[in-house]
Enzyme design. Structure first.
Site, PDB file in Angstrom:
ATOM      1  N   PRO A 120       0.765  -1.156  -0.030  1.00  0.00           N
ATOM      2  CG  PRO A 120       0.024  -0.845   2.205  1.00  0.00           C
ATOM      3  CD  PRO A 120       1.021  -1.791   1.351  1.00  0.00           C
ATOM      4  CB  CYS A 121       4.368   2.026  -0.531  1.00  0.00           C
ATOM      5  SG  CYS A 121       4.845   1.409  -1.788  1.00  0.00           S
ATOM      6  NE  ARG A 122       5.721   3.040  -5.678  1.00  0.00           N
ATOM      7  CZ  ARG A 122       6.008   2.263  -6.329  1.00  0.00           C
ATOM      8  NH1 ARG A 122       5.463   1.336  -7.030  1.00  0.00           N
ATOM      9  NH2 ARG A 122       7.415   1.841  -6.324  1.00  0.00           N
TER      10      ARG A 122
END
Length: 312
Positions: free
Chosen positions: A261-263
């Protein structure tokens, strides 16, 4: 080597998540993140419009106190996957890099949402949202859409991920698939098509403050797929990079495939800005519906998105 790196990162992020306080104040419009309450509201909206999704509780001792006991995460089962990603035609002119500032890897690569026979249209600014005036006509919206130029999101809009009909995805009959066993559906000639299926979960990531998608795959006999087999169904530009094997936060068992989910927040923020420039407004309750559409670039052959059946 990459799996070892992912394991180390996963453990480090687990510690970071534990130390991260629960987000209390809404920052959806400013940064694209969600509070737990907003995640629940978006989940309720998804369940209402897409009954294939439903809320479930967590395993014993894995319940998160900041979420309701009976709404720990969302799940949908027996989602069809009719072909492997390697069966899809890859050509350099069909690839676009979705730029991401500060990303050493150069952003996401969308490799699956072009069709030589289709004219690509920009759709984000043309979304029919609940807050838009009923007097706006479709032609006026198309004209307005052509005049808008949303920085950094042009590639996303042109990729077709928010189009109602994706020309590069196999068209199937949802009704006939439901009537059959999880391993098959009716083909155009009336034959039984054996197919893989997936169970999909959406959790709330406390560290990144966004939703997170998890996947478990099964073969035609409903036997679990190996890690290598599941990677056949993921975009090869994302396999073992954007998609990694990690421990599910609410379930006890072996690692599951997960879209990192980093982006997510950055992408959602850009979508909100694009819709705003187009004259609309993207409410937080629509978060998961839009989220499922842009995640489709990573798992293009898993046909979970039935959200086009109603107007946003």
């Amino acid at each position: 080597m990459q799996s070892v790196i992912n394991t180390v990162k996963g453990k480090a992020l687990g510690v970071a998540e534990y130390l991260t306080p629960v987000l209390k104040e809404s920052r959806f419009k400013e940064t694209g993140v969600l509070t737990p309450e907003e995640f629940i509201a978006a989940g309720d909206h998804l369940v209402h419009h897409c009954p294939t999704w439903h809320w479930v509780a967590a395993d014993l001792n894995k319940t998160k106190s900041y979420l309701p006991h009976d709404k720990q995460f969302l799940i949908t089962k027996n989602v069809p996957c009719y072909k492997r990603c390697k069966q899809m035609e890859y050509r350099s002119e069909q690839e676009l890099v979705l730029e991401s500032e500060g990303d050493p890897d150069g952003g996401w690569v969308d490799t699956h949402h072009y069709s030589d026979s289709a004219i690509l249209e920009e759709k984000v600014a043309d979304m029919s949202l609940e807050d838009k005036k009923a007097s706006s006509t479709e032609d006026d919206e198309d004209d307005e859409e052509d005049e808008e130029d949303a920085a950094d999101m042009e590639a996303f809009e042109e990729s077709g991920m928010l189009e109602q009909d994706d020309p590069s995805v196999i068209q199937t009959s949802k009704k006939s698939s439901i009537a059959l066993s999880p391993g098959g559906s009716i083909g155009d000639g009336g034959e039984i098509l054996q197919t893989r299926t997936y169970d999909l979960h959406i959790t709330y990531d406390k560290y990144y403050q966004t939703p997170r998608l998890w996947l478990t795959g099964y073969d035609e006999s409903r036997q679990p797929l190996t890690v290598e087999e599941m990677y056949e169904d993921f975009s090869q530009d994302h396999a073992n990079k954007t998609v990694t094997m990690e421990t599910h936060p609410h379930l006890t068992g072996p690692p599951m495939a997960s879209v990192h989910p980093c982006r997510h927040a950055e992408t959602m923020k850009k979508i909100c800005e694009t819709v705003l420039e187009g004259g609309g407004e993207l409410g937080v309750h629509l978060y998961l519906i839009v989220f499922l559409k842009f995640v489709q670039a990573i798992i293009p052959t898993i046909e979970y998105d039935y959200t086009y059946t109603f107007t946003l």
